[in-house]
Write a protein that holds these residues in place. Structure first.
Motif, PDB file in Angstrom:
ATOM      1  N   ILE A 189     -18.857  10.013 -50.748  1.00 26.73           N
ATOM      2  CA  ILE A 189     -18.303  10.147 -52.079  1.00 26.73           C
ATOM      3  C   ILE A 189     -19.198  11.087 -52.873  1.00 26.73           C
ATOM      4  O   ILE A 189     -20.405  10.864 -52.965  1.00 26.73           O
ATOM      5  CB  ILE A 189     -18.217   8.773 -52.764  1.00 26.73           C
ATOM      6  CG1 ILE A 189     -17.305   7.838 -51.960  1.00 26.73           C
ATOM      7  CG2 ILE A 189     -17.732   8.904 -54.188  1.00 26.73           C
ATOM      8  CD1 ILE A 189     -17.297   6.411 -52.460  1.00 26.73           C
TER       9      ILE A 189
ATOM     10  N   GLN B  79     -16.513   0.502 -59.172  1.00 27.75           N
ATOM     11  CA  GLN B  79     -15.449   0.950 -60.070  1.00 27.75           C
ATOM     12  C   GLN B  79     -15.331   0.026 -61.281  1.00 27.75           C
ATOM     13  O   GLN B  79     -15.190   0.491 -62.421  1.00 27.75           O
ATOM     14  CB  GLN B  79     -14.121   1.018 -59.312  1.00 27.75           C
ATOM     15  CG  GLN B  79     -14.063   2.142 -58.286  1.00 27.75           C
ATOM     16  CD  GLN B  79     -12.854   2.052 -57.372  1.00 27.75           C
ATOM     17  OE1 GLN B  79     -12.324   0.963 -57.123  1.00 27.75           O
ATOM     18  NE2 GLN B  79     -12.410   3.187 -56.862  1.00 27.75           N
TER      19      GLN B  79
ATOM     20  N   SER C 196     -14.089   6.992 -60.502  1.00 25.53           N
ATOM     21  CA  SER C 196     -13.112   7.308 -59.451  1.00 25.53           C
ATOM     22  C   SER C 196     -11.876   6.464 -59.663  1.00 25.53           C
ATOM     23  O   SER C 196     -11.970   5.281 -59.980  1.00 25.53           O
ATOM     24  CB  SER C 196     -13.679   7.026 -58.058  1.00 25.53           C
ATOM     25  OG  SER C 196     -12.656   7.196 -57.097  1.00 25.53           O
TER      26      SER C 196
ATOM     27  N   TRP D 256      -9.619   7.386 -50.381  1.00 21.18           N
ATOM     28  CA  TRP D 256     -10.859   8.054 -50.015  1.00 21.18           C
ATOM     29  C   TRP D 256     -10.888   8.358 -48.521  1.00 21.18           C
ATOM     30  O   TRP D 256     -11.349   9.419 -48.096  1.00 21.18           O
ATOM     31  CB  TRP D 256     -12.058   7.193 -50.388  1.00 21.18           C
ATOM     32  CG  TRP D 256     -12.562   7.414 -51.783  1.00 21.18           C
ATOM     33  CD1 TRP D 256     -12.591   6.514 -52.801  1.00 21.18           C
ATOM     34  CD2 TRP D 256     -13.123   8.621 -52.311  1.00 21.18           C
ATOM     35  NE1 TRP D 256     -13.126   7.069 -53.927  1.00 21.18           N
ATOM     36  CE2 TRP D 256     -13.473   8.368 -53.653  1.00 21.18           C
ATOM     37  CE3 TRP D 256     -13.376   9.887 -51.780  1.00 21.18           C
ATOM     38  CZ2 TRP D 256     -14.054   9.332 -54.478  1.00 21.18           C
ATOM     39  CZ3 TRP D 256     -13.955  10.852 -52.598  1.00 21.18           C
ATOM     40  CH2 TRP D 256     -14.282  10.579 -53.927  1.00 21.18           C
TER      41      TRP D 256
END
Length: 734
Positions: free
Chosen positions: A360, A502, A514, A521
């Motif tokens: 990420i 998150q 995100s 992802w």
């Protein structure tokens, strides 16, 4: 991807085990009415065999002691007294503490460490890194607990990281070898590559001679080897250097390979032959140090130098010692001077395959921006990892207690531990426990009430890898990619690590963390990797579970690419550096420019040995992946945590099989059953690492945690030193 069995409501989901045991076994998980009913290996390749841990994973998912709701500490830190709270309250509390610590002490006072347990790509360090960097930064760790000594050696010798961290050789090499020396390597128990035992079996069937050098007659030694050579802990470099003495003095070295591909042989030769310091490193010299007979050392050297092709499979256990990097460097020198080295393993070859890091994306860590590099920074590591703003993973306790006054970059107030049982797995557990009590706030994301979780202020429940989506991307050039398919919905209120980040981001006022789900992802990563690697499309890959990219003919010892090898070495000289320019410029007396034997602290010559005469090693346990699975009844029924001692040592202490004993030194005490056997050399004791630290009110551990007895001090090259400790053992009298 799910498939429905004919004439049944049962579904089969393919995934990949994610337990950080060194293996990546393919699984077929049987699901009925949303519940896992059975797990079996997916043996499409014809030789994969899932271990007992994989079969027991269903019990882990549905364990009655699994954490399913957020918890807040109510008692004193370490007592394990908690009460259930809502996610809202938990996240508000965490966000408030993080904001207050940031405003009062600065971002550097936030210390975070993410281990390898139960995580692959998405639910791993990059999710936390992105969040904390968006929050303004944090103090990150550096150093590999398992193989920092090997990493250091690879850096100064080859200019790169160790490609195969567990045994330094691709498994295909064993098939082409006539001799395999297994040095401190036990793949039968540790699953270091799921198919490695299969390759060793084929090599043995093809006539390869296999030798094991280890203080313990391991299950791998019993299964594969023709000869067991027991060795005193922390003396491996001496034996390897004495082997070099025999090879050089008897003119068995490979002059062509040395002249073509190495630098520094002459300086190494002078040290080995005694011209540098007046001490010839003969087999007799090494015998007095290691406990191995001089003729055994000499014969091993001759056999290794004269048998081609041969593999010196130096695993990482012996490198987790007081001067572990010297063991790895001595082994590398021995491989080089005999020509038993695949140069291709260490060459850097730029390619699209290595151009995308499947993680990420994250902004820079502001705590590290502008910080100078560490004294032992390596060119092959990123500037971030080299940053002096980081703290060695083994030094958290010392850093928390001393802070800036002790030379650390900051005073640490908030600790966030993810995917690991830190207190259990690092040296000197009692010292860590006391240090943890000094922190203002500890956040732990966990599945069980581990030894570490007991010290948390807030615990957030994490779902298992069977309850989320993830991807396994190729590591160390393996060309293996796989989808970890979500099998069932998360139990209780548990969340994935990505979901936790998150949710916390919103409480911290970070609105752009995100909006992608874990599946989105995974799709993103597959698409990006496919730009440089010929992967199937996402749906096909998800259905297959695992996919192996065709990398062409595997490298083997018999291949002749020495004249025009592709790629380059990233050392200053562009060659294998037996004399390391990088090490020389460090100007550290205990990090010599050539491989040397340096006697360890807590050796048998240490005055402390009069009080604590046994050398302790902490090997891996067949039925645990580090500290994972220690609480599962199915596995506890199969194997008991014990201290293993030789019959001679047991008899002199009046100890019999199964007796309860106390194992102790100045750092702590463990009470544990004894296993009396000839399968360990005299003078050595073994306590498998990973058993959960369970101290009483006096600090005496009844869980069998070996790190109660180990040091938190690293080697000069920053290797974790869990295999360099002196102890005493006494029988408990009722």
């Amino acid at each position: 991807m799910k498939e429905v069995k004919t004439n049944s409501e049962e579904e089969i989901v393919r995934t990949i085990c994610s337990s950080h045991c060194g293996g990546t076994c393919e699984m077929k998980v049987h699901v009925r009415a949303g519940k896992i009913v059975r797990i079996e290996p997916d043996d499409r390749d014809g030789h994969s065999r899932m271990c007992a841990k994989g079969h027991a994973y269903r019990q882990r998912v549905y364990a009655p002691d699994r954490l399913l709701y957020p918890l807040k500490r109510t008692g004193t830190r370490g007592n394990g007294e908690f009460t259930r709270i809502s996610w809202g309250e938990a996240l508000e509390t965490i966000a408030h503490k993080m904001k207050r610590v940031k405003a009062t002490y600065g971002n550097a006072s936030i210390l975070h460490y993410c281990g390898q347990c139960d995580g692959h790509t998405l639910h791993h360090v990059t999710a936390f890194h992105r969040l904390l960097c968006q929050f303004g930064g944090y103090t990150a760790p550096w150093g590999f607990i398992s193989y920092e000594g090997a990493t250091f050696s690879a850096g100064v010798t080859y200019g790169t990281v160790r490609k195969y961290p567990y045994a330094e050789h691709a498994p295909e090499e064993y098939l082409n070898s006539r001799l395999i020396i297994m040095w401190s390597w036990n793949p039968v128990d540790t699953q270091q590559g799921s198919i490695t035992p299969w390759y060793l079996t084929r090599a043995k069937e093809a006539g390869a001679r296999i030798i094991c050098v280890d203080p313990i007659y391991t299950d791998s030694a019993a299964t594969f080897t023709d000869q067991w050579i027991p060795i005193r802990p922390s003396t491996d470099a001496a034996v390897l250097i004495a082997m070099a003495y025999v090879i050089i003095s008897e003119n068995l070295h490979d002059k062509h390979f040395i002249d073509s591909y190495t630098v520094g042989f002459e300086k190494f030769r002078d040290y080995v032959l005694g011209k540098e310091d007046g001490v010839a490193k003969t087999p007799e010299w090494a015998a007095a140090i290691s406990g191995i007979k001089s003729e055994t050392i000499a014969n091993l050297a001759r056999e290794y130098a004269s048998t081609k092709p041969a593999v010196l499979a130096t695993s990482i256990a012996a490198g987790r010692s007081a001067f572990g990097e010297q063991y790895h460097r001595a082994a590398a020198a021995l491989e080089a001077i005999t020509g038993n080295l695949l140069l291709e393993t260490w060459l850097y070859v730029p390619s699209k395959r290595s151009s995308f890091n499947p993680q990420i994306p994250s902004p820079p860590n502001q705590v590290e921006v502008g910080a100078p590099p560490r004294w032992n920074a390596f060119p092959y590591r990123s500037a971030s990892v080299n940053s002096s703003a980081r703290v060695n993973v083994s030094s958290f306790a010392d850093a928390v207690v001393k802070g800036k006054a002790g030379g650390y970059p900051a005073d640490y107030k908030l600790l966030w531990l993810s995917n690991n049982n830190y207190l259990n797995q690092l040296g000197d557990s009692n010292k860590i426990a006391e240090a943890f009590k000094k922190l203002e706030f500890i956040l732990v994301t966990e599945q069980f009430m581990t030894a570490t979780a007991r010290y948390a202020d807030i615990i957030l429940p994490v779902c298992t890898f069977l309850e989320r989506n993830d991807i396994m991307a190729s590591r160390y050039g393996s060309g293996v990619y796989g989808i970890l398919n979500k099998v069932i919905e998360p139990l209780g209120e548990s969340k994935s690590q990505l979901e936790i980040c998150q949710a916390l981001a919103l409480k911290l006022g970070i609105t752009d963390f995100s909006d992608k789900s874990d599946e989105e992802w995974v799709r993103y990563i597959v698409a990006r990797v496919s730009e440089g690697v010929d992967l199937p499309d996402y749906d096909t890959l998800r259905k297959q579970g695992m996919y192996r990219v065709n990398l062409g003919e595997p490298a083997a010892v018999t291949r002749k690419k020495r004249e025009k090898p592709e790629g380059k070495l990233l050392t200053p000289s562009g060659k294998i550096e037996i004399y390391s320019e990088i090490a020389a410029k460090m100007h550290r007396p205990l990090i010599p420019a050539i491989p040397k034997y340096i006697e360890s602290w807590e050796s048998l010559n240490d005055p402390l040995a009069k009080k604590y005469p046994l050398q302790l090693v902490t090997p891996h346990f067949k039925l645990r992946a580090h500290s994972q699975f220690d609480n599962l009844p199915w596995l506890r029924e199969l194997q008991t945590q014990t201290v293993t001692i030789n019959t001679i040592d047991a008899e002199s202490r009046g100890i019999r099989q199964g007796d309860m004993v106390r194992v102790f030194n100045d750092r702590g005490e463990i009470r544990i059953p004894a296993r009396v056997t000839e399968r360990i050399m005299p003078g050595v004791a073994a306590i498998p690492q990973g058993a959960w630290y369970t101290p009483d009110e006096n600090g005496i551990d009844y869980g069998g945690c070996g790190n109660v007895l180990t040091k938190s001090v690293t080697s000069p090259g920053a290797a974790f030193t869990c295999n360099t400790s002196l102890v005493q053992i006494e029988k408990l009298v009722n």
